[in-house]
Scaffold this motif. Structure first.
Motif, PDB file in Angstrom:
ATOM      1  N   LEU A 104      -2.034  -2.181  -6.564  1.00 35.94           N
ATOM      2  CA  LEU A 104      -1.891  -3.638  -6.586  1.00 35.94           C
ATOM      3  C   LEU A 104      -2.196  -4.185  -5.203  1.00 35.94           C
ATOM      4  O   LEU A 104      -2.004  -3.499  -4.200  1.00 35.94           O
ATOM      5  N   SER A 105      -2.664  -5.424  -5.139  1.00 39.02           N
ATOM      6  CA  SER A 105      -2.925  -6.038  -3.845  1.00 39.02           C
ATOM      7  C   SER A 105      -2.217  -7.382  -3.779  1.00 39.02           C
ATOM      8  O   SER A 105      -1.900  -7.993  -4.798  1.00 39.02           O
ATOM      9  N   GLY A 106      -1.966  -7.809  -2.568  1.00 41.16           N
ATOM     10  CA  GLY A 106      -1.286  -9.081  -2.369  1.00 41.16           C
ATOM     11  C   GLY A 106      -1.231  -9.405  -0.900  1.00 41.16           C
ATOM     12  O   GLY A 106      -2.018  -8.899  -0.107  1.00 41.16           O
ATOM     13  N   ASN A 107      -0.286 -10.247  -0.527  1.00 39.75           N
ATOM     14  CA  ASN A 107      -0.146 -10.668   0.853  1.00 39.75           C
ATOM     15  C   ASN A 107       1.137 -10.126   1.452  1.00 39.75           C
ATOM     16  O   ASN A 107       2.164 -10.046   0.796  1.00 39.75           O
ATOM     17  N   SER A 108       1.034  -9.768   2.731  1.00 39.27           N
ATOM     18  CA  SER A 108       2.208  -9.447   3.519  1.00 39.27           C
ATOM     19  C   SER A 108       2.557 -10.726   4.265  1.00 39.27           C
ATOM     20  O   SER A 108       1.687 -11.332   4.897  1.00 39.27           O
ATOM     21  N   ALA A 151      -0.152 -14.980   6.313  1.00 41.71           N
ATOM     22  CA  ALA A 151      -0.516 -14.064   5.232  1.00 41.71           C
ATOM     23  C   ALA A 151      -1.592 -13.096   5.700  1.00 41.71           C
ATOM     24  O   ALA A 151      -2.608 -13.509   6.257  1.00 41.71           O
ATOM     25  N   THR A 152      -1.346 -11.802   5.497  1.00 45.39           N
ATOM     26  CA  THR A 152      -2.370 -10.785   5.715  1.00 45.39           C
ATOM     27  C   THR A 152      -2.430  -9.936   4.456  1.00 45.39           C
ATOM     28  O   THR A 152      -1.409  -9.680   3.818  1.00 45.39           O
ATOM     29  N   ASN A 185      -0.024   1.153  -3.085  1.00 49.60           N
ATOM     30  CA  ASN A 185      -0.605   2.298  -3.773  1.00 49.60           C
ATOM     31  C   ASN A 185       0.384   2.904  -4.757  1.00 49.60           C
ATOM     32  O   ASN A 185       1.596   2.716  -4.641  1.00 49.60           O
ATOM     33  N   LEU A 186      -0.144   3.616  -5.737  1.00 45.46           N
ATOM     34  CA  LEU A 186       0.695   4.326  -6.688  1.00 45.46           C
ATOM     35  C   LEU A 186       1.281   5.574  -6.045  1.00 45.46           C
ATOM     36  O   LEU A 186       0.710   6.137  -5.115  1.00 45.46           O
ATOM     37  N   ASN A 187       2.386   6.019  -6.578  1.00 41.85           N
ATOM     38  CA  ASN A 187       2.988   7.288  -6.157  1.00 41.85           C
ATOM     39  C   ASN A 187       2.409   8.365  -7.071  1.00 41.85           C
ATOM     40  O   ASN A 187       2.993   8.729  -8.082  1.00 41.85           O
ATOM     41  N   LEU A 188       1.202   8.856  -6.726  1.00 38.72           N
ATOM     42  CA  LEU A 188       0.504   9.813  -7.578  1.00 38.72           C
ATOM     43  C   LEU A 188       1.015  11.231  -7.351  1.00 38.72           C
ATOM     44  O   LEU A 188       1.267  11.641  -6.224  1.00 38.72           O
TER      45      LEU A 188
END
Length: 66
Positions: free
Chosen positions: A13-17, A24-25, A30-33
């Protein structure tokens, strides 16, 4: 290989910090694969990458069916 769950197809997933000043950056979750060995009915073994959530569901299903 992309960071994607082999069974469910879920990806990162993507979004802002957001800082305290609400700057916003872009960032990525990431998934815990996890690598898992699965055996089919003919005895063939496969190594696949699944998320920790999917692995939990697989273990739950194995407990019910096995």
């Amino acid at each position: 290989m992309a960071r994607k769950d082999w069974l469910t197809g879920k990806g990162a997933l993507s979004g802002n910090s957001r800082s305290h000043a609400l700057n916003a950056t872009r960032r990525k979750w990431n998934l815990n694969l996890q690598k898992v060995k699965l055996t089919d009915d003919q005895g063939r073994t496969y190594v696949i990458k699944v998320s920790a959530r999917t692995l939990r569901t697989l273990k739950k299903e194995a407990r019910v069916n096995g």
